[in-house]
Design an enzyme around this catalytic site. Structure first.
Site, PDB file in Angstrom:
ATOM      1  N   GLU A 160       4.239   0.702  11.266  1.00  0.00           N
ATOM      2  CA  GLU A 160       4.813  -0.537  11.222  1.00  0.00           C
ATOM      3  C   GLU A 160       6.491  -0.528  12.117  1.00  0.00           C
ATOM      4  OE1 GLU A 160       2.578  -2.018   7.430  1.00  0.00           O
ATOM      5  OE2 GLU A 160       3.946  -0.015   6.700  1.00  0.00           O
TER       6      GLU A 160
HETATM    7  C1  ACM Z   1       1.300   2.930   6.870  1.00  0.00           C
HETATM    8  O1  ACM Z   1      -0.230   3.116   5.451  1.00  0.00           O
HETATM    9  N1  ACM Z   1       1.852   2.454   6.981  1.00  0.00           N
HETATM   10  C2  ACM Z   1       0.860   4.230   7.286  1.00  0.00           C
END
Ligand code: ACM
Length: 679
Positions: A321
């Protein structure tokens, strides 16, 4: 005495169903189900002379485990067993259980965890290549303890068992909410009870850096609000895990999810600071600077220290992310990309990972990261941790990478045990070849920490994670959902023996919610609600942060209402036959709900925190009323009046709306009952 008929029944793979043994229903409560179990006639009767002998190499891990096994037996039976702390000198004259091992196991990937357990009328043997296999066998043995009118016994059987996957993990996020040492330890005990072997410790994120770091001490000083693990505590937890045959894989999430690092060392960031520890949830912008040499010097020294502190071969670098906003806005980073022919942020992160990999390799660590790290140019000894879907797991296996699966095992999404249970790391229709399938090492349940506290974390993890543990250990063919739920209930009860608070804290939280009044009516209500699913809780009502209260009805409510599940079953049976033996239970349950609101309202008057569920409690009363009417109509072979049916539509519409971020789980069942009575 039972007559020996010589009939053996292979239970394993058929599984779990009520297998008939010598004309009796078998009540095996094994979880995870062993690879192979042959039930025999006869039993081993447990008495107070029960003693154990270890034959083969052992150290304190096996002595502790053997002692612990005996204590749990004694705890359940009240028997005063003759042996105290087991050591090399423990050599009883008539050992009823003999443990044989060939070597002391290593707590590392691919270690042998297999065991064979043979129980006959007079003798029990547990044979394993390693002591870790013995530990797995002890858990099976304890699950076999059975009760009849004469006392306690073990059913005669031969069990040959080994795991389907070598990586069977639970991730606990200690960054979003700090999880004290005792929380971690009791969850390690729970993991060991269901034969899990990797504790993935999410230790750093935007909301907190949780490790004492001697090289860069501002990390824990300024990045944790004082909530961090000292190095001694970490060593203690790693030793505790190793004593249970569990690896500890730390995760230091880079380059994004890094606000807490930047609060301490803003010079690492891709945009000017200052930074403060993040309190909110979601994907945040602060990201390490991938074109600044200082970032790599810093991380190299950091990983040098952590590589010693955490002995496992693997280091998890997160990598998920990264929204790229700070990278896009930084002219120096843009210039670097141009000069080095780096076309996009994805490839820039690949560049970053390659630098990190140099450090990890230097310190004898292998890299694991979330599936975003799956980029060209990285060596195939890294492990891809798939969270966004099975696709990346399949692709990486096809390209020669090892992988583990967490997509489908996100226990923070508040889905059913059934949903997780039926999610297989290698489903039957897998496109992978036999060779590629070997690269799928297993999976991990993930307990993300945004909406959990040290009080509620056990109830989010257990018992559902036991179903996931079975998925990772047992043969793929073991997937009878009803039988899983039957065994899950027993497993949940056994987990409590280890100090887990998933059951206990329910009452404690309800007591706080009622301000120490009678919790019974509140319990009747909370028993049939569940927290809203997936991430809707973040989008309804108040904005949560790390310092919000996690003490409301939604937090006390269990992820899965077993009462609602059972009621759905009663309704099915009732519709099929209103005279079925469980019909009275259905009527009784509806009558309890009919009366409940009247009592709960009195509690709400003295406990304003419950105001938010008052109208839902009234809906429960109305649904019960309607359900009783429908049940009566069905019993008399009459149909419900048109007017009642019309009114019920409005009720269903309202009753299914979440309030206080919980959902009433019996609405579909009442709907079914009414629909059946309307025809
Ligand atoms: C995640 O759930 N961002 C690995």
């Amino acid at each position: 005495m039972q007559k020996h008929t010589g009939i053996c029944i292979i239970v394993s793979i058929l599984l779990g169903m009520n297998v008939v043994n010598g004309g009796q229903q078998n009540t095996l409560n094994l979880m995870p189900v062993p690879e192979e179990i042959v039930l025999k006639d006869g039993i081993f009767r447990l008495d107070e002379s029960f003693a154990l002998k270890i034959d083969g190499p052992a150290d304190s891990r096996l002595y502790q485990a053997a002692t612990g096994m005996l204590r749990r037996l004694a705890g359940r039976t009240g028997y005063f067993l003759p042996q105290d702390y087991i050591t090399a000198e423990s050599n009883p004259e008539h050992p009823q259980i003999i443990i044989k091992t060939s070597r002391i196991g290593e707590v590392k990937l691919f270690e042998d965890e297999s065991y064979s357990l043979t129980i006959t009328d007079k003798q029990i043997t547990l044979i394993a290549e390693t002591d870790i296999g013995v530990l797995r066998g002890f858990e099976t043995f304890l699950q076999l303890l059975s009760i009849d009118k004469d006392g306690y016994y073990f059913p005669n059987c031969i069990i040959n068992d080994k795991p389907r996957f070598p990586w069977r993990g639970l991730m606990i996020d200690a960054s979003r909410h700090f999880m004290p040492v005792d929380v971690i330890k009791r969850n390690l005990d729970g993991m060991a009870a269901v034969k899990m072997n990797v504790f993935h410790w999410h230790l750093a994120d935007d909301q907190g850096f949780r490790v004492e770091c001697k090289t860069w001490p501002k990390l824990h000083d300024l990045g944790s609000d004082g909530f961090y693990y000292t190095q001694n505590q970490i060593k203690d937890i790693i030793a505790y895990a190793a004593d249970r045959g569990i690896r500890v894989v730390p995760e230091f999430d880079v380059p994004a999810h890094a606000t807490s690092w930047l609060a301490a060392y803003p010079e690492l960031a891709s945009a000017p600071g200052p930074y403060t520890i993040e309190r909110g949830w979601g994907i945040k912008d602060p990201t390490m600077n991938p074109v600044n040499e200082f970032t790599y010097e810093f991380l190299d020294k950091f990983f040098a220290e952590m590589a010693v502190l955490f002995p496992d071969d693997y280091m998890h670098i997160g990598g998920d992310e990264n929204n790229g906003k700070q990278w896009n806005a930084n002219p120096e980073i843009q210039q670097f990309m141009k000069e080095n022919d780096i076309p996009d942020n994805h490839m820039l992160q690949a560049y970053f990972n390659k630098q990190i990999l140099k450090s990890l390799t230097k310190y004898n660590k292998k890299m694991i990261g979330w599936d975003e790290i799956f980029q060209p140019g990285l060596p195939t000894n890294i492990v891809i941790h798939s969270w966004r879907g099975q696709k990346s797991l399949i692709e990486s296996a096809q390209k020669g990478y090892m992988g583990i699966l967490s997509n489908g095992y996100y226990i923070d999404l508040i889905q059913s045990a059934e949903y997780h249970y039926l999610n297989d790391p290698i489903p039957e229709d897998t496109p992978l070849s036999a060779e590629e399938q070997k690269r799928i090492l297993g999976g991990e349940a993930t307990s993300w920490g945004e909406l959990v506290s040290y009080e509620t974390v056990d109830s989010r993890i257990w018992p559902r994670t036991a179903a996931i543990a079975e998925r990772f250990w047992s043969p793929r063919s073991v997937k009878n959902v009803d039988d899983m739920y039957r065994r899950l209930d027993v497993t949940s009860f056994h987990l409590e023996e280890l100090g887990l608070l998933h059951m206990n804290n329910y009452d404690m939280m309800l007591r706080r919610l009622t301000n120490n009044h009678n919790i019974s009516p509140l319990k009747t209500f909370v028993d049939v609600v569940e927290p809203v699913k997936i991430y809707t809780r973040h989008r309804q009502g108040k904005i949560y942060t790390s310092y919000s209260p996690y003490t409301r009805v939604v937090d006390a409510a269990r992820p899965e209402s077993m009462t609602a599940r059972h009621f759905a079953d009663l309704v099915e049976k009732y519709i099929a036959d209103p005279k079925n033996p469980d019909a009275a239970e259905l009527i009784l349950q509806l009558s309890v709900w009919l009366e409940n609101h009247r009592q709960l309202v009195e509690i709400i008057k003295v406990s304003p925190v419950l105001k938010e569920i008052e109208s839902m409690s009234a809906d429960l009363e109305a649904l019960a009323d309607l359900g009783l009417e429908a049940a009566k109509a069905l019993a008399k072979h009459k149909t419900l009046k048109k007017k009642a049916l019309k009114a019920s539509d409005v009720l269903f519409e309202n009753a299914q709306k979440p309030r206080g971020q919980v959902e009433l789980m019996i609405v579909p069942s009442i709907r079914k009952l009414v629909a059946a009575a309307g025809n």
